[in-house]
Design an enzyme around this catalytic site. Structure first.
Site, PDB file in Angstrom:
ATOM      1  N   GLY A  65     -13.969 -10.432 -18.325  1.00  0.00           N
ATOM      2  CA  GLY A  65     -15.242  -9.437 -18.790  1.00  0.00           C
ATOM      3  C   GLY A  65     -15.805  -9.400 -17.988  1.00  0.00           C
ATOM      4  O   GLY A  65     -15.953  -9.094 -16.584  1.00  0.00           O
ATOM      5  N   LYS A  87     -21.766  -1.096 -11.406  1.00  0.00           N
ATOM      6  CA  LYS A  87     -21.280  -2.283 -10.909  1.00  0.00           C
ATOM      7  C   LYS A  87     -21.641  -3.677  -9.620  1.00  0.00           C
ATOM      8  O   LYS A  87     -22.517  -2.454  -8.565  1.00  0.00           O
ATOM      9  CB  LYS A  87     -19.267  -2.547  -9.812  1.00  0.00           C
ATOM     10  CG  LYS A  87     -18.862  -3.418 -10.174  1.00  0.00           C
ATOM     11  CD  LYS A  87     -17.164  -2.741  -9.353  1.00  0.00           C
ATOM     12  CE  LYS A  87     -16.259  -3.816  -8.854  1.00  0.00           C
ATOM     13  NZ  LYS A  87     -15.278  -3.585  -7.415  1.00  0.00           N
ATOM     14  N   ASP A  99     -23.761 -14.707 -10.365  1.00  0.00           N
ATOM     15  CA  ASP A  99     -25.103 -13.563 -10.440  1.00  0.00           C
ATOM     16  C   ASP A  99     -25.388 -12.442 -11.076  1.00  0.00           C
ATOM     17  O   ASP A  99     -26.614 -11.474 -10.604  1.00  0.00           O
ATOM     18  CB  ASP A  99     -26.169 -14.072  -9.364  1.00  0.00           C
ATOM     19  CG  ASP A  99     -25.010 -12.918  -7.999  1.00  0.00           C
ATOM     20  OD1 ASP A  99     -24.652 -12.561  -8.790  1.00  0.00           O
ATOM     21  OD2 ASP A  99     -25.826 -13.162  -6.922  1.00  0.00           O
ATOM     22  N   GLY A 100     -24.090 -11.236 -11.249  1.00  0.00           N
ATOM     23  CA  GLY A 100     -23.982 -10.581 -12.033  1.00  0.00           C
ATOM     24  C   GLY A 100     -23.844  -9.257 -10.484  1.00  0.00           C
ATOM     25  O   GLY A 100     -24.140  -8.740 -10.908  1.00  0.00           O
ATOM     26  N   ARG A 150     -19.127   3.400 -10.764  1.00  0.00           N
ATOM     27  CA  ARG A 150     -17.556   3.893 -10.669  1.00  0.00           C
ATOM     28  C   ARG A 150     -17.321   4.666 -11.331  1.00  0.00           C
ATOM     29  O   ARG A 150     -17.311   4.816 -12.714  1.00  0.00           O
ATOM     30  CB  ARG A 150     -16.512   2.256 -10.857  1.00  0.00           C
ATOM     31  CG  ARG A 150     -15.505   2.239 -10.710  1.00  0.00           C
ATOM     32  CD  ARG A 150     -14.814   1.054 -10.354  1.00  0.00           C
ATOM     33  NE  ARG A 150     -14.558   0.483 -11.050  1.00  0.00           N
ATOM     34  CZ  ARG A 150     -14.082  -1.383 -10.955  1.00  0.00           C
ATOM     35  NH1 ARG A 150     -13.278  -1.397 -10.483  1.00  0.00           N
ATOM     36  NH2 ARG A 150     -14.653  -1.384 -12.176  1.00  0.00           N
ATOM     37  N   ARG A 157      -7.406  -1.660 -19.422  1.00  0.00           N
ATOM     38  CA  ARG A 157      -6.512  -2.896 -18.189  1.00  0.00           C
ATOM     39  C   ARG A 157      -5.236  -3.352 -19.074  1.00  0.00           C
ATOM     40  O   ARG A 157      -5.703  -3.520 -20.471  1.00  0.00           O
ATOM     41  CB  ARG A 157      -7.648  -4.490 -17.780  1.00  0.00           C
ATOM     42  CG  ARG A 157      -7.939  -3.582 -17.027  1.00  0.00           C
ATOM     43  CD  ARG A 157      -9.712  -5.032 -16.965  1.00  0.00           C
ATOM     44  NE  ARG A 157     -10.533  -3.558 -16.723  1.00  0.00           N
ATOM     45  CZ  ARG A 157     -11.575  -4.137 -15.588  1.00  0.00           C
ATOM     46  NH1 ARG A 157     -10.731  -4.801 -14.634  1.00  0.00           N
ATOM     47  NH2 ARG A 157     -12.308  -3.905 -15.391  1.00  0.00           N
ATOM     48  N   ASP A 226      -5.486  -8.359 -15.364  1.00  0.00           N
ATOM     49  CA  ASP A 226      -6.871  -7.138 -15.837  1.00  0.00           C
ATOM     50  C   ASP A 226      -7.082  -6.323 -14.257  1.00  0.00           C
ATOM     51  O   ASP A 226      -8.548  -5.398 -14.516  1.00  0.00           O
ATOM     52  CB  ASP A 226      -7.916  -8.520 -15.418  1.00  0.00           C
ATOM     53  CG  ASP A 226      -7.809  -9.474 -14.449  1.00  0.00           C
ATOM     54  OD1 ASP A 226      -6.846 -10.261 -14.407  1.00  0.00           O
ATOM     55  OD2 ASP A 226      -8.935  -9.503 -13.606  1.00  0.00           O
ATOM     56  N   ASN A 227      -6.335  -6.251 -13.339  1.00  0.00           N
ATOM     57  CA  ASN A 227      -6.740  -5.063 -12.234  1.00  0.00           C
ATOM     58  C   ASN A 227      -5.867  -4.039 -12.436  1.00  0.00           C
ATOM     59  O   ASN A 227      -4.973  -3.446 -11.185  1.00  0.00           O
ATOM     60  CB  ASN A 227      -6.896  -5.447 -10.662  1.00  0.00           C
ATOM     61  CG  ASN A 227      -7.915  -6.964 -10.545  1.00  0.00           C
ATOM     62  OD1 ASN A 227      -9.134  -6.370 -11.596  1.00  0.00           O
ATOM     63  ND2 ASN A 227      -8.262  -7.653  -9.687  1.00  0.00           N
ATOM     64  N   ASP A 236     -10.066  -2.131  -8.103  1.00  0.00           N
ATOM     65  CA  ASP A 236     -10.373  -3.829  -7.881  1.00  0.00           C
ATOM     66  C   ASP A 236     -10.032  -3.550  -6.286  1.00  0.00           C
ATOM     67  O   ASP A 236      -9.298  -4.139  -6.384  1.00  0.00           O
ATOM     68  CB  ASP A 236     -10.102  -4.781  -8.880  1.00  0.00           C
ATOM     69  CG  ASP A 236     -10.553  -5.654  -8.470  1.00  0.00           C
ATOM     70  OD1 ASP A 236     -10.593  -5.936  -6.566  1.00  0.00           O
ATOM     71  OD2 ASP A 236     -10.629  -6.709  -8.866  1.00  0.00           O
TER      72      ASP A 236
HETATM   73  P1  AMP Z   1     -12.654  -9.428 -10.236  1.00  0.00           P
HETATM   74  O1  AMP Z   1     -12.986 -10.406  -8.457  1.00  0.00           O
HETATM   75  O2  AMP Z   1     -14.129  -8.226  -9.284  1.00  0.00           O
HETATM   76  O3  AMP Z   1     -11.663  -9.007 -10.542  1.00  0.00           O
HETATM   77  O4  AMP Z   1     -13.729 -10.217 -11.021  1.00  0.00           O
HETATM   78  C1  AMP Z   1     -12.781 -11.268 -12.387  1.00  0.00           C
HETATM   79  C2  AMP Z   1     -14.068 -11.966 -13.032  1.00  0.00           C
HETATM   80  O5  AMP Z   1     -14.940 -12.460 -12.511  1.00  0.00           O
HETATM   81  C3  AMP Z   1     -14.661 -10.912 -13.648  1.00  0.00           C
HETATM   82  O6  AMP Z   1     -13.880 -10.912 -14.867  1.00  0.00           O
HETATM   83  C4  AMP Z   1     -15.781 -10.534 -13.062  1.00  0.00           C
HETATM   84  O7  AMP Z   1     -16.834 -10.204 -14.104  1.00  0.00           O
HETATM   85  C5  AMP Z   1     -16.535 -11.942 -12.387  1.00  0.00           C
HETATM   86  N1  AMP Z   1     -17.349 -11.586 -11.733  1.00  0.00           N
HETATM   87  C6  AMP Z   1     -16.801 -11.521 -10.564  1.00  0.00           C
HETATM   88  N2  AMP Z   1     -17.772 -11.563  -9.194  1.00  0.00           N
HETATM   89  C7  AMP Z   1     -19.489 -11.829 -10.163  1.00  0.00           C
HETATM   90  C8  AMP Z   1     -20.277 -12.177 -10.122  1.00  0.00           C
HETATM   91  N3  AMP Z   1     -21.299 -12.000  -9.070  1.00  0.00           N
HETATM   92  N4  AMP Z   1     -21.272 -12.730 -10.811  1.00  0.00           N
HETATM   93  C9  AMP Z   1     -20.688 -12.758 -12.605  1.00  0.00           C
HETATM   94  N5  AMP Z   1     -19.155 -12.367 -13.000  1.00  0.00           N
HETATM   95  C10 AMP Z   1     -18.087 -11.850 -11.825  1.00  0.00           C
HETATM   96 MG    MG Z   2     -10.435  -6.981 -11.268  1.00  0.00          MG
END
Ligand code: AMP
Ligand code: MG
Length: 465
Positions: A65, A87, A99-100, A150, A157, A226-227, A236
């Protein structure tokens, strides 16, 4: 509702004025900073974090998510709705141990890469704003934090479908399919099999997308489901990179250890991802499961055939030949083989080929080790072009209109990020201007067309999350 977490001292690093104009977004400078840092919510915005699932490197992950993003809402422009997403905006219910937040490097990368893709005429999510937060995030070291705004036709997706299908929430799958049709493909509401048509539409949009990636040497690097968007937009920009030297097996991403997402595998991985979508929709395609399987398989088979032909067409267009002719396809294959053996730079080779016609073969020939071999290929190519019957300048102009001079080269993007980490943002602004005109040769931009020196070469990329 999940509000973005405010940040200490936001500054605007880049704002995409032309995109804002297209979207009809008119804001004062302070409003831009307040909204796109997440410190103030735009009027009527009720931010949410989206849940999804997905196959990551082939393994199903039940629960993913927006762990570091929130959807602020939608804006409407020219009869199309666009998502606005922050983002790096703080923790959500999907953050798990994260850490979001986002480091500034990946924000800058996404801004530049997605803007380059747009100007290369490749469907993509876009960047409206890049902010520095004035805070630090802990990665391997402490890095400055950033937030990207973004813009996407949607954030639906294949993984969004898989979320509901894996829980056997079939009514929700149907709702999602109906919503996807209404949002992205309203014309298929007239058809007598909506869900088969939906699969066909996603396949067709993805086919266009992937073939365009191949034609410019783009390696996405993390084509997890998911991408993989329903809209057919590139999404992504984590570990993606453009090829320097041509090799179909090229992998940049540090986590892609088996080369699943290697350059040359991208069309077959797209087909794999579409099969995942087909699996979610199959029960709605036909009540008779054999019939449904047969119909879905036909879509997937057609996807492979059409994508293959699209790639041949685009690649042959790069050498000014008709991709439907067998002999031309063979000429293309020969060229690619020689390029692979020579480690030729993908962008420079295609860009400089037309100059051979104007008796300036130097730059092109530099890309090859065996001059006799490429010399003989050039003779065959000129014969196929039937140059004596055509206006050479017209051929050159056509070739230059499809072979970019400037792509966001990995080492150049890294130089921009390094400068930004030293508080110099002028390189970022400069590079954004360069990649906005990829096909025009502009003297002052010449350094951006140079391949990396051996010590500048980027061999590995990281998601940067
Ligand atoms: P991504 O690599 O951007 O496709 O992310 C894969 C998953 O990891 C997704 O569910 C993102 O929301 C989660 N995620 C990536 N980076 C962070 C972060 N810094 N804090 C929390 N969730 C993350
Ligand atoms: Mg992604």
């Amino acid at each position: 509702m999940i509000a973005p977490t405010p940040v200490k001292s936001p500054t605007m690093l880049a704002f995409n004025n032309s995109l804002a104009e297209e979207l009809g977004i008119k804001l004062k400078e302070q409003e831009k900073i307040d909204y796109f840092s997440g410190n103030t919510l735009p009027l009527k915005s009720v931010p949410i974090a989206l849940n999804y699932a997905g196959h990551q490197f082939g393994n199903f992950v039940h629960e993913l998510g927006d762990g570091r993003a929130v959807l602020l809402g939608e804006v409407r422009s020219k009869n199309t709705n666009y998502d606005l997403q922050l983002k790096g905006s703080g923790i959500t219910q999907f953050s798990r141990q994260g850490d979001g937040r986002s480091a500034l490097g990946p924000v800058i990368r996404e801004y530049i890469l997605s803007e380059a893709m747009h100007h290369l005429n490749i469907p993509t999510t876009r960047a409206l704003a890049a902010m520095a937060t004035g805070e630090h995030v802990a990665r391997d070291t402490f890095e400055p934090g950033g937030i990207l705004t973004r813009v996407a036709k949607s954030h639906l997706r294949v993984g969004t479908f898989e979320y509901f299908a894996s829980r056997q929430q079939w009514e929700d799958v149907k709702l999602l399919a109906d919503y996807s049709i209404q949002r992205h493909f309203p014309e298929i509401r007239e058809s007598n099999n909506h869900y088969l048509e939906l699969l066909k539409q996603v396949a067709s949009h993805q086919s266009i997308l992937i073939s365009k990636w191949m034609s410019v040497g783009f390696v996405h690097g993390v084509m997890n489901t998911d991408n993989f968007t329903i809209s057919g937009e590139t999404i992504d920009y984590g570990p993606c990179a453009f090829l320097d030297e041509y090799h179909p097996g090229k992998v940049f991403s540090s986590i892609d250890q088996n080369g699943r997402y290697a350059f040359g595998n991208q069309p077959s991985i797209a087909s794999w991802n579409l099969a995942s979508l087909a699996g979610c929709l199959i029960a709605f395609i036909d009540k008779d499961s054999d019939k449904a399987n047969e119909l879905a398989t036909e879509v997937l088979d057609n996807f492979s055939i059409e994508t293959n032909q699209r790639i041949l067409d685009l690649m042959c267009e790069k050498i000014s030949l008709d991709g439907s002719v067998k002999e031309n396809q063979n000429l293309l294959r020969q060229l690619l083989k020689i390029m692979m053996e020579s480690g030729s730079d993908y962008t420079i080779t295609f860009r400089s080929l037309s100059e051979v016609l104007l008796d300036q073969p130097g730059k092109f020939l530099e890309q090859f080790k065996n001059k006799d071999e490429i010399g003989s290929w050039l003779n065959d190519w000129k014969k196929a072009l039937a140059t004596d019957e055509k206006d050479l300048q017209l051929i050159v102009d056509q070739m230059k209109s499809v072979n970019p001079m400037y792509i966001p080269r990995n080492h150049q993007v890294q130089l921009v990020i390094d400068a930004a980490y030293n508080n110099d943002f002028s390189k970022m602004a400069e590079m954004i201007e360069v990649i906005r005109r990829p096909f025009e040769e502009i003297d002052k931009n010449s350094s951006y067309a140079e391949p990396p020196l051996e010590e500048q070469r980027i061999k590995r990329t990281f998601c940067g999350t």
